[in-house]
Design a protein around this motif. Structure first.
Motif, PDB file in Angstrom:
ATOM      1  N   GLY A  12       0.815  -1.215   0.000  1.00  0.00           N
ATOM      2  CA  GLY A  12       0.000   0.000   0.000  1.00  0.00           C
ATOM      3  C   GLY A  12       0.843   1.257   0.000  1.00  0.00           C
ATOM      4  O   GLY A  12       0.558   2.217  -0.728  1.00  0.00           O
ATOM      5  N   ALA A  46     -10.827   5.796   3.085  1.00  0.00           N
ATOM      6  CA  ALA A  46     -10.712   4.427   2.590  1.00  0.00           C
ATOM      7  C   ALA A  46      -9.721   3.613   3.422  1.00  0.00           C
ATOM      8  O   ALA A  46      -9.957   2.437   3.703  1.00  0.00           O
ATOM      9  CB  ALA A  46     -10.294   4.431   1.123  1.00  0.00           C
ATOM     10  N   ALA A  47      -8.624   4.242   3.848  1.00  0.00           N
ATOM     11  CA  ALA A  47      -7.647   3.547   4.691  1.00  0.00           C
ATOM     12  C   ALA A  47      -8.241   3.200   6.054  1.00  0.00           C
ATOM     13  O   ALA A  47      -8.004   2.104   6.584  1.00  0.00           O
ATOM     14  CB  ALA A  47      -6.398   4.407   4.860  1.00  0.00           C
ATOM     15  N   ALA A  50     -10.603   0.252   5.526  1.00  0.00           N
ATOM     16  CA  ALA A  50      -9.840  -0.985   5.312  1.00  0.00           C
ATOM     17  C   ALA A  50      -9.250  -1.501   6.622  1.00  0.00           C
ATOM     18  O   ALA A  50      -9.282  -2.710   6.891  1.00  0.00           O
ATOM     19  CB  ALA A  50      -8.729  -0.747   4.296  1.00  0.00           C
ATOM     20  N   LEU A  53     -12.147  -2.973   8.744  1.00  0.00           N
ATOM     21  CA  LEU A  53     -12.589  -4.265   8.228  1.00  0.00           C
ATOM     22  C   LEU A  53     -11.558  -5.356   8.493  1.00  0.00           C
ATOM     23  O   LEU A  53     -11.916  -6.489   8.811  1.00  0.00           O
ATOM     24  CB  LEU A  53     -12.877  -4.174   6.733  1.00  0.00           C
ATOM     25  N   ALA A  54     -10.292  -5.023   8.373  1.00  0.00           N
ATOM     26  CA  ALA A  54      -9.246  -6.010   8.636  1.00  0.00           C
ATOM     27  C   ALA A  54      -9.237  -6.417  10.108  1.00  0.00           C
ATOM     28  O   ALA A  54      -9.074  -7.587  10.433  1.00  0.00           O
ATOM     29  CB  ALA A  54      -7.888  -5.457   8.240  1.00  0.00           C
TER      30      ALA A  54
END
Length: 64
Positions: A12, A46-47, A50, A53-54
């Motif tokens: 990333g 968005a980060a 993410a 969710l991770a």
């Protein structure tokens, strides 16, 4: 941090550091400097999504 997590972060950073100057430079060339800030904000959101969710999908470790 697991090896998969490290790989995700490393890739990333690499993609972001190589793509963002091209994208933001294009915005500046098109006389749209406000889009630099809009995209920076969207990428930050968005980060965060993410990462959330991770963390949500990572199984809990069993105590020893």
């Amino acid at each position: 941090m697991t090896l998969a997590g490290f790989g995700f972060v490393f890739v990333g950073y690499s993609v972001g550091l190589s793509a963002s100057p091209l994208l933001f430079g294009w915005f500046l060339d098109q006389d749209m400097p406000e889009w630099v800030f809009v995209c920076a904000g969207l990428f930050s959101i968005a980060a965060l999504i993410a990462a959330a969710l991770a963390q949500r999908q990572t199984p809990a470790l069993e105590p020893r």
